[in-house]
Scaffold this motif. Sequence first.
Motif: not given
Lengths: 277, 438
Positions: A28-52
Amino acid sequence: MTAQLLTIDPVLHILALVAYGAAVTFIVLDTLYARPAWGRRAGDIALLGGLALHTAGLAARWVATGHGPYITRYEVLSANAWVALVLWLLAVRFYPKARGLGIVLVPTCLLITALGVYTGPEVSLLPPTFSGIWLVMHVYFYFIAFAAALAAVSTSVLYILGRHSSAAWLSRLPDSATLDLMAYRVGGLAFVFWGIGMLTGSIWAYYAWGRFWGWDPVETWSLVTWFAFGLYLHLRRFFGWRGERAAWLLAGCFFLAAGTLFFTSLIDGSLHAVYFR
Amino acid sequence: MLHRLNAFLIARRTAVTLIAVLLVLMALGYILPQQTVTGPGPNRLGVPGPVLALSAAIGFDRMWSSAVFLGTLGACLISLTAALAHSARLAWRRSTAPIIGAGSLGSQHVSLQSEVVASHLRASGYRPVRPVDGAARFIRHPWGLWGGFVLHLGLVITTAAAIVVLATETWAIVGLAEGEVHTSGSPWSAEEPARFADPIVLSEDLRLDSVTPEYWDNNELRQVTSDITFIAPDGSEVPVTVSVNGSRVFRGVRFFQDQQFGRAFFIEIERDGEVLRERVEMNWPAEPAEPVYFDVTLDDGALLQLKHYADVSYESMTGEPELWGRWTQDGVSTESVVLPRGTPVQVGPALVELKFHRIWTNIILVRDYGIPVLFGGFFLVFIGSGLIYLTVPREAFVATEPGGGSRIWLRAARFPDMYAEEFDRLIARLRAESEGTP
């Protein structure tokens, strides 16, 4: 061993929900505000971790119960969310524009999983009719069809938002023409996989009950849903339905699909009544 | 004339009309109670009696094998066959000539020789096909051109097989207790004959040898298995085992294990010097501590009221059953007493003895023709749908430009806008090579 696995499973599901919650926050932060700069990567990591964690939870339950996740509400909702997330991640890998759907699709999957956990992890064992490869194919094609329908409604929602709002964050999503086309494509996939799910189900029904179609409420509404997706495709292909009205129709198809999968089996007397109870 | 007939058969209006008629008939089949092997199906919407009588008079109480439904399916089959021939011609034409109606993705000039462009296209999965007007032609996923044909072939086979199945499907049910024999030619417990096929008659006797219900630890039903034996007139025997979702075929008839089963109690009732022998068939209890009930009505209106637990322990779903009985006459009941096997017990004015008990079950017999073909048709529908949606053919033409270099055109048979990026990537790769950039 079985008891331990059944104890671990809900814990893994809850941990997965926590990770999905973090992923949704970053998306949501990445889509709405394009921040923080590392937000997209953090989102990916959290999602993959959750999926695992989610995968481990489903696997533990599968081993403990001896059957796939397709009987109780807990299992069905959890498995539907899992399949939708995995297929969306695969789609993003091959079609990067599909990433934009994440702002609708991932929170929806979080809600579906949470609803499953809320219903409770009690185990129900397989009735005698629930066996054979055709049942497995029937169930998993419906999981895939639901994932496609979820992607379709996500695309439609974003399209409709884009038509009615000029919010800056919408410009970070695929343009409306691309969303319209994506909706058409995933709507077609939902139609195909829903149809295959019905056909494999009819083969299973023949071996379980001696008839391949019985006008059971679930069967009837499944057919209605399939016709609704077919209607969408035909209106779009032959009658030039595009844009917003097509998006609304596709959203309607999704709600019909969700109702068929999650509510019609609750009708008394349904042969499918042993699932989703 | 033939051309006009063909145009009519494949017209969109014809297809829509036939689908609409089918949908109406399906809706009626859902609303109107349908006859099944065990009797009339549920009247879901409370259809009034006169309508039910009309439905039965015109055969709509057996909608799926009615002449109207089968005739409509036949009309669909004719229309689909015409559409199949049309889709075959279309697929062949598209395979051998530029795809009619394909969406163009535009053309680009690249300063590479056409042979180099061709090798790039081949590396990207484009297969060379017959050139057109001096331009080399390539197709990615050429089998996708045949998706419509395969889909229609599947629909034709499925529809034809469905007509045969619906017209010939014959059902029968035989209820037996362990050790009982259904003799050849004697009537079945219930039967639903087909419109265009003879009733099921076995030349062998059928004996039910044993029934084994299995339960999970939480007392939910796990499986029911029956051992049955076919006894030929010469005395030779063929044993067969059936279970739920584990049917077996014998002499063209498929035998299914029904989920209906229970215990048959064979009791003797002695009253005023008269002995009455009864075979009491009761369903299996749903829970260990939850009995099932059955009333035996005697000539003078007296009732021998029976109840039965799955096991004497009241904790197991299998084991030694426990039967209780009480006498009710003129609204007055005696105390319930246990009826042990082999011991006469006084129940009211009668001496009641449970002689023995056996497990009973129903075996369902279905004879149909065309099911494997029907499922084969389903398989082709899967393949055709997959080819249409997952393998969209892309068509490329490459021609040498008079001033040097080549021109490449790209088209997609469906969803052209989805492949604009693919075309852009291809052009970018070609330009990078022409500029010497890796």
